[in-house]
Design a protein around this motif. Structure first.
Motif, PDB file in Angstrom:
ATOM      1  N   TYR A   1     -14.872  -0.417   5.365  1.00  0.00           N
ATOM      2  CA  TYR A   1     -14.024  -0.554   6.544  1.00  0.00           C
ATOM      3  C   TYR A   1     -13.020  -1.694   6.458  1.00  0.00           C
ATOM      4  CZ  TYR A   1     -16.527   3.074   9.020  1.00  0.00           C
ATOM      5  OH  TYR A   1     -17.032   4.290   9.400  1.00  0.00           O
ATOM      6  N   LEU A   2     -13.283  -2.700   5.641  1.00  0.00           N
ATOM      7  CA  LEU A   2     -12.336  -3.805   5.533  1.00  0.00           C
ATOM      8  C   LEU A   2     -11.275  -3.570   4.464  1.00  0.00           C
ATOM      9  CD1 LEU A   2     -14.662  -6.921   5.957  1.00  0.00           C
ATOM     10  CD2 LEU A   2     -13.379  -5.653   7.688  1.00  0.00           C
ATOM     11  N   CYS A   3     -11.341  -2.435   3.771  1.00  0.00           N
ATOM     12  CA  CYS A   3     -10.324  -2.152   2.754  1.00  0.00           C
ATOM     13  C   CYS A   3      -9.066  -1.561   3.358  1.00  0.00           C
ATOM     14  CB  CYS A   3     -10.883  -1.227   1.669  1.00  0.00           C
ATOM     15  SG  CYS A   3     -11.017   0.512   2.154  1.00  0.00           S
ATOM     16  N   ALA A   4      -9.111  -1.178   4.640  1.00  0.00           N
ATOM     17  CA  ALA A   4      -7.946  -0.549   5.269  1.00  0.00           C
ATOM     18  C   ALA A   4      -6.986  -1.612   5.781  1.00  0.00           C
ATOM     19  CB  ALA A   4      -8.392   0.349   6.416  1.00  0.00           C
ATOM     20  N   PRO A   5      -5.728  -1.607   5.328  1.00  0.00           N
ATOM     21  CA  PRO A   5      -4.736  -2.520   5.906  1.00  0.00           C
ATOM     22  C   PRO A   5      -4.367  -2.049   7.306  1.00  0.00           C
ATOM     23  CG  PRO A   5      -3.666  -1.011   4.400  1.00  0.00           C
ATOM     24  CD  PRO A   5      -5.143  -0.729   4.306  1.00  0.00           C
ATOM     25  N   CYS A   6      -3.781  -2.923   8.099  1.00  0.00           N
ATOM     26  CA  CYS A   6      -3.406  -2.512   9.461  1.00  0.00           C
ATOM     27  C   CYS A   6      -1.927  -2.186   9.566  1.00  0.00           C
ATOM     28  CB  CYS A   6      -3.789  -3.585  10.480  1.00  0.00           C
ATOM     29  SG  CYS A   6      -2.971  -5.171  10.232  1.00  0.00           S
ATOM     30  N   THR A   7      -1.175  -2.413   8.495  1.00  0.00           N
ATOM     31  CA  THR A   7       0.241  -2.062   8.495  1.00  0.00           C
ATOM     32  C   THR A   7       0.581  -1.357   7.192  1.00  0.00           C
ATOM     33  OG1 THR A   7       1.097  -4.058   7.412  1.00  0.00           O
ATOM     34  CG2 THR A   7       0.706  -4.187   9.793  1.00  0.00           C
ATOM     35  N   SER A   8       1.738  -0.732   7.168  1.00  0.00           N
ATOM     36  CA  SER A   8       2.217  -0.070   5.950  1.00  0.00           C
ATOM     37  C   SER A   8       3.140  -0.989   5.169  1.00  0.00           C
ATOM     38  CB  SER A   8       2.931   1.237   6.299  1.00  0.00           C
ATOM     39  OG  SER A   8       3.994   0.999   7.204  1.00  0.00           O
ATOM     40  N   THR A   9       2.889  -2.306   5.277  1.00  0.00           N
ATOM     41  CA  THR A   9       3.749  -3.295   4.626  1.00  0.00           C
ATOM     42  C   THR A   9       3.855  -3.073   3.130  1.00  0.00           C
ATOM     43  OG1 THR A   9       3.174  -4.927   6.316  1.00  0.00           O
ATOM     44  CG2 THR A   9       4.087  -5.770   4.263  1.00  0.00           C
ATOM     45  N   GLU A  10       2.748  -2.686   2.499  1.00  0.00           N
ATOM     46  CA  GLU A  10       2.766  -2.507   1.049  1.00  0.00           C
ATOM     47  C   GLU A  10       3.772  -1.431   0.642  1.00  0.00           C
ATOM     48  OE1 GLU A  10       1.291  -4.298  -1.353  1.00  0.00           O
ATOM     49  OE2 GLU A  10       0.683  -5.612   0.286  1.00  0.00           O
ATOM     50  N   SER A  11       3.835  -0.345   1.415  1.00  0.00           N
ATOM     51  CA  SER A  11       4.805   0.700   1.111  1.00  0.00           C
ATOM     52  C   SER A  11       6.225   0.218   1.368  1.00  0.00           C
ATOM     53  CB  SER A  11       4.524   1.948   1.960  1.00  0.00           C
ATOM     54  OG  SER A  11       3.448   2.679   1.418  1.00  0.00           O
ATOM     55  N   GLU A  12       6.412  -0.588   2.415  1.00  0.00           N
ATOM     56  CA  GLU A  12       7.751  -1.071   2.724  1.00  0.00           C
ATOM     57  C   GLU A  12       8.212  -2.086   1.685  1.00  0.00           C
ATOM     58  OE1 GLU A  12       7.933  -2.302   6.771  1.00  0.00           O
ATOM     59  OE2 GLU A  12       7.103  -0.432   7.513  1.00  0.00           O
TER      60      GLU A  12
END
Length: 480
Positions: free
Chosen positions: A432-443
């Motif tokens: 559950y802690l592997c999920a980021p909360c934003t799509s910053t990596e894609s941006e």
């Protein structure tokens, strides 16, 4: 080839006079290959080396993987790209990230087309859908439907949702939208006129100020608008001096490691901050109220989503201290359902060394404006360290009874040191802690794409562009 990929250099750099002169100075016996050799031979070779390493990483014992995705269109060539970045927690509780795709995305951006593209990308990397924890996407309907059609759990980027809330609550205020429009005109005037900028720079020096450029805002990033207005206020004396001598188009009077666990605490702290009255609220009370309503509307279902609730409860900085009692009971039932019976066999006294250290209350000077950090502290202080035990597993009882660690520490650092104390919870935390909360990596990935597909390389094929981005973003994973 690494130099070309890592520094966003065009293949033609190997034919530039200065670069060839440098190579000849360093090693006169070296014969530089042609740009075609680098593009057709070296790039595929280095891509295969990095891709093989990423395949090996993904084939290891990884319980779950989270992803981010987005669609980007180039300004210098008729190209759209679809991204896919992966994020997971390894057995040593290190957060791992890899770029898997930034591939050309032709045709209509329909939900079915996106879903088909995802199927092919997962097949390429041999990723079993049962190992996918969540996909972080934007809030567009086509992307939302595509994830549903693909049978993938997903949620909208928190930064994008917050942007929508700020737009609803703040930028909908006529006075604020007018002020922003004026600020954009002023910044645009200096940005597009070298003469105007040189005049501003001269005034700054005359006033004993450091010569600084005004910040340009981006309409899809509320914080960039804040920084733009902040830079205008900082330079108001210099701007007033310029306005006295020269015509201006207008005059203006007078914050990548966050995870899904950070969403609920941040939203609750933000709600509390916006609901508090302060002496500095004069003139902005209506805006605060409108922003609070927008935040409540945009995040009204946040505590009903198990991805966020479970992640928050497994983060040792938060646990269940940011939930109301009814949500705590519902969450406890969910946690118990996820835990194996073995969790109840743990000795409750095992590992209580750091338990129940009361958190000292940080005083705030009288009249001081409350901050978002203060709201986190208030919520923790209200819950207190004394926790009643329930009939759930003793392992979970012990973990939740201990006082949360300071927010300045890392959740993964805690689980790295305590996974033997709470083995069942630790495995859930890896998921559950592997999920980021934003799509910053894609941006961020598309920021790199704009450097690769620039004016010097506007005819670069999408296949080569993707390989260059892939090498640039993943090369560090192959280095020890």
């Amino acid at each position: 080839m690494e130099f070309i990929a890592l520094d966003d250099q065009p293949f033609s750099v190997v034919e530039d006079v200065g670069f060839r002169s440098l190579m000849e100075f360093l090693e006169p016996r070296y014969t530089l290959p042609s740009r075609r050799h680098f593009a057709e031979v070296c790039l595929p070779e280095i891509y295969n080396i990095v891709a093989t390493h990423i395949h090996e990483l993904l084939a290891r014992d990884i319980p779950t993987i989270s992803f981010t995705t987005d669609i980007w269109s180039s300004d210098v060539s008729p190209v759209s790209m679809l991204s896919l970045t992966a994020q997971w927690i390894d057995k040593d509780f290190n957060l791992m990230k890899a770029v898997l795709h930034s591939q050309e995305f032709t045709g209509t951006h329909s939900a079915s087309a996106i879903s088909d593209a995802f199927e092919k990308m997962f097949q390429t990397w041999k990723i079993d859908k049962t190992k996918v924890h969540a996909v972080v996407r934007d809030n567009a309907r086509n992307m939302t439907k595509a994830m549903m059609d693909s049978g993938l759990a997903s949620f909208g980027c928190m930064a994008h949702t917050l942007q929508l809330a700020v737009h609803d609550g703040v930028f909908s205020q006529r006075s604020i939208s007018d002020a922003v429009a004026i600020g954009q005109k002023i910044v645009g005037h200096f940005k597009h006129s070298p003469l105007a900028y040189s005049r501003l720079q001269a005034v700054q020096i005359q006033l004993g100020m450091k010569a600084k450029r005004l910040q340009q805002d981006v309409s899809t990033r509320w914080n960039s608008t804040f920084y733009m207005l902040e830079s205008l206020l900082e330079q108001k004396h210099a701007l007033a001096t310029c306005a006295a001598d020269y015509d201006l188009p207008a005059t203006l009077i007078s914050s990548s490691e966050a995870s899904a666990a950070d969403v609920i605490p941040s939203v609750r702290a933000l709600r509390r901050l916006l609901s508090k009255e302060a002496d500095t609220d004069h003139g902005v009370k209506t805006t605060k109220t409108a922003l609070l309503e927008a935040v409540n509307k945009r995040f009204d279902q946040i505590e009903s989503d198990p991805i966020f609730c479970i992640a928050t409860s497994l983060d040792p900085r938060y646990k269940d201290w940011y939930f109301d009692e009814d949500v705590k009971q519902r969450l406890r039932a969910i946690l118990d359902a996820h835990l194996t019976p073995a969790a109840g066999a743990e000795d409750e006294t095992h590992g209580r060394e750091s338990a129940d250290h009361p958190r000292s209350k940080r005083p705030r000077p009288d009249g001081a404006r409350p901050s978002l950090h203060d709201m986190f502290e208030e919520i923790l202080e209200e819950n207190g360290p004394e926790r009643p035990s329930t009939t759930a597993s003793q392992q979970l009882d012990v973990f939740l009874a201990e006082t949360p660690i300071p927010r300045g520490e890392t959740a993964l650092g805690y689980w790295r040191n305590n996974h033997l104390r709470f083995p069942e919870l630790a495995q859930m935390a890896r998921k559950y802690l592997c999920a980021p909360c934003t799509s910053t990596e894609s941006e961020r990935l598309f920021s790199s794409a704009s450097h690769v597909l620039d004016e010097k390389r506007n005819r670069l094929s999408c296949n080569k562009a993707e390989m260059l981005i892939f090498v640039k973003k993943n090369m560090h994973l192959t280095k020890k």
